[in-house]
Design an enzyme around this catalytic site. Structure first.
Site, short mmCIF file in Angstrom:
data_model
loop_
_atom_site.label_atom_id
_atom_site.label_comp_id
_atom_site.label_asym_id
_atom_site.label_seq_id
_atom_site.Cartn_x
_atom_site.Cartn_y
_atom_site.Cartn_z
N PHE A 83 62.29 -72.74 -30.97
CA PHE A 83 61.05 -71.76 -30.05
C PHE A 83 61.89 -71.47 -28.92
CE2 PHE A 83 57.84 -70.00 -27.91
CZ PHE A 83 57.58 -69.06 -28.69
N ASP B 288 67.19 -75.78 -23.62
CA ASP B 288 65.88 -75.30 -23.29
C ASP B 288 64.99 -76.31 -23.03
OD1 ASP B 288 63.29 -74.35 -23.50
OD2 ASP B 288 63.79 -72.92 -24.98
N LYS C 126 56.99 -73.60 -18.13
CA LYS C 126 55.69 -74.38 -18.36
C LYS C 126 55.21 -75.21 -17.19
CE LYS C 126 55.37 -73.89 -23.33
NZ LYS C 126 56.38 -73.48 -24.09
C1 PLP Z 1 56.86 -72.19 -24.41
C2 PLP Z 1 58.41 -72.35 -24.67
C3 PLP Z 1 59.17 -71.22 -24.54
C4 PLP Z 1 58.65 -69.92 -24.11
O1 PLP Z 1 57.78 -69.84 -22.76
P1 PLP Z 1 56.88 -68.55 -22.37
O2 PLP Z 1 56.44 -68.99 -20.96
O3 PLP Z 1 55.76 -68.76 -23.33
O4 PLP Z 1 57.84 -67.37 -22.50
C5 PLP Z 1 60.56 -71.41 -24.51
N1 PLP Z 1 61.12 -72.54 -25.14
C6 PLP Z 1 60.32 -73.52 -25.30
C7 PLP Z 1 61.03 -74.81 -25.69
C8 PLP Z 1 59.05 -73.61 -25.30
O5 PLP Z 1 58.40 -74.51 -25.54
#
Ligand code: PLP
Length: 395
Positions: A128, A215, A244
Site C-alpha cells: 500500500f 516506504d 503518519k
Molecule cells: C498510510 C500509508 C500510506 C499513505 O499515506 P497517506 O497519508 O494516507 O497518503 C503509504 N504507505 C504506507 C505504507 C502507509 O501505511
C-alpha cells in the site's frame, strides 16, 4: 452523518470528542482504549503535553510562510531526521501518498539522467503506497485501483519477500531504476519478510544501479522498535518516505534521500505550498524530541514483545487462528476467515482495533501505553477473537 460529505468511508457510528493518552471519549460519555491510534498516527497518544505546548507556541508565533523563504524549523527537522537515519536531504509534504510521489519522481529523474526513457519502479504484491494516481498504481491491490484506469505507466510488480522474483525482473526488464518496498506490509496484513530480505534487496539494487526506496510511512517513527525499521538491519536505503506518526496528528510527510537520489531535484522540479510549514515541522520536532527523551522506540519494542507474547499465549492453537505476528507495536492476528465484524464488536466493548486484508486483526497502539493498559488490550482482543470464532462455529 452529513450527506454533504463525499462517500469515501463507511464510518462507524461513534463521535469522539476528546482524547487523552491511549483513550478516546465519545459524545455519549463512553471511553475507548485506542489500539489503532488514528491508523498508526498518534504514536504518542492523544493530547500529549509536549506536542500541545509546541503547537500552541508555534500557532501563536508563525504558522505558514511558504517555501519561497527560509524556514528555520524545517531546516532543523531536516538536520535531525537525516542525522538520525543516515540520510542527506529531506523534502517535506503533507501526507504519505505525497511522500511516495516525491520518491517516484526522484526515481524517474534519476532514470532519465542515466538515459533511460521509460524508467520503471518495481513495487510489490500486497503493498500500500497511497491513493493518488501514481501511488494507487504502485499499490498492490486491485480494489484500490478498480475504476481509476488508465493507471500510471512505469511500474512492474513482484511478489513480496521474494528475492528470486526480483532477480528475474533484473534479467528481463531493462528500464528498472528503483525498488519501492515496505519493510513490513501494513495494510497488506502485517506481513513480516525474512530477516535477510532487505539486505537481499539492497545487494540487488547495488548490483543493478537501482535506487532502494523504503516506504516507512507505517513502520517508521519508532513503531518497530527503532526510528525506522531498516535500522534493525545493516541496510541503508537511498530513499525513505515517512508520514503518519511523524506529526502525531498534524499532517506532514517526508521524503529523505542520500547519494545521487539526494541530488536529483533542482528548483522547479517539485514543490508544495503547505509542505514543511513551521507548524507541521514544529510538531514533528516535538515528536522526535519526545521519542528520544523518553526512549519510546525502546518502549515500543518492549511493549510490542510483551503484547505479542500475551496474544500468542491466549490465541495460538485456537481453531480459526492462523498466526499471531508482530514487529514492535505493529501487530497482526491472522484468522482463517474474513473478520471485519470484529471491529464493531470491539467498539461495543470500548476497544478500537482494525481489520485489514480481510482476515487480519491489526493493532497499532500508541507507545505510551502503560503496562496495565497493554494487559487490558491483550485480554480484550483475545476474548473478542475467541468470542467471534465461537459465535461463527455456533452459527
Ligand atoms: C498510510 C500509508 C500510506 C499513505 O499515506 P497517506 O497519508 O494516507 O497518503 C503509504 N504507505 C504506507 C505504507 C502507509 O501505511
Amino acid at each position: 452523518m452529513s450527506e454533504h460529505l463525499m462517500n469515501t468511508y463507511a464510518r462507524l457510528p461513534v463521535r469522539f470528542v476528546r482524547g487523552e493518552g491511549a483513550w478516546l471519549h465519545d459524545s455519549e460519555g463512553r471511553k475507548y482504549l485506542d489500539a489503532l491510534g488514528g491508523i498508526a498516527v498518534c504514536a504518542l497518544g492523544h493530547a500529549h503535553p509536549a506536542i500541545r505546548e509546541a503547537l500552541c507556541d508555534q500557532a501563536g508565533t508563525l504558522m505558514h510562510t511558504s517555501n519561497l523563504y527560509e524556514i528555520p524549523v524545517q531546516a532543523e527537522l531536516a538536520d535531525r531526521l537525516t542525522a538520525d537515519l543516515g540520510m542527506e536531504r529531506a523534502f517535506f509534504c503533507n501526507s504519505g501518498a505525497e511522500a511516495n510521489e516525491a520518491a517516484i519522481k526522484i526515481a524517474r529523474l534519476y532514470g532519465h539522467r542515466r538515459g533511460i526513457d521509460l524508467p520503471t519502479v518495481v513495487v510489490m504484491e500486497g503493498a500500500f503506497h497511497g491513493r493518488t494516481l501514481a501511488t494507487l498504481t504502485a499499490t498492490g491491490s486491485r480494489r484500490v485501483q478498480a475504476g481509476f484506469e488508465p493507471l500510471v505507466q512505469g511500474f512492474v510488480r513482484a511478489p513480496y519477500n521474494d528475492l528470486e522474483a526480483l532477480r528475474v525482473i533484473a534479467e528481463n526488464s531493462p528500464g528498472v531504476v528503483a525498488v519501492l518496498v515496505e519493510p513490513v506490509l501494513g495494510e497488506g496484513g502485517i506481513v513480516i519478510p525474512d530477516d535477510d530480505y532487505l539486505e537481499g534487496v539492497r545487494a540487488l539494487c547495488d548490483e543493478q544501479g537501482w535506487l532502494m526506496m523504503l516506504d516507512e510511512i507505517q513502520t517508521g517513527m519508532g513503531r518497530t522498535g527503532r526510528l525506522c525499521a531498516f535500522q534493525h538491519t545493516p541496510v541503508r536505503p537511498d530513499v525513505v518516505t515517512l508520514a503518519k506518526a511523524l506529526g502525531n496528528g498534524v499532517p506532514i510527510g517526508a521524503c529523505l534521500a542520500r547519494g545521487e537520489a539526494a541530488e536529483t531535484f533542482a528548483p522547479g522540479n517539485h514543490g508544495s505550498t503547505f509542505g514543511g510549514n513551521p507548524l507541521a515541522c514544529r510538531a514533528a520536532l516535538a515528536v522526535m524530541e519526545t521519542l528520544e527523551k523518553d526512549n519510546l522506540p525502546g518502549r515500543a519494542a518492549e511493549l510490542g514483545r510483551r503484547i505479542l507474547h500475551g496474544l500468542r499465549d491466549r490465541l495460538e492453537g485456537v481453531e480459526g487462528v492462523k498466526e499471531v505476528r508482530g514487529a514492535g507495536m505493529m501487530l497482526g492476528i491472522e484468522l482463517d476467515r474474513p473478520c471485519g465484524e470484529l471491529v464493531r464488536m470491539a467498539l461495543q466493548e470500548g476497544l478500537l482495533i482494525n481489520v485489514t486484508a480481510e482476515r487480519v486483526v491489526r493493532l497499532l497502539p500508541p507507545y505510551i501505553l502503560t503496562d496495565d493498559e497493554a494487559e487490558q488490550l491483550v485480554q480484550g482482543v483475545s476474548d473478542l477473537v475467541k468470542d467471534f470464532l465461537a459465535q461463527e462455529r455456533a452459527a
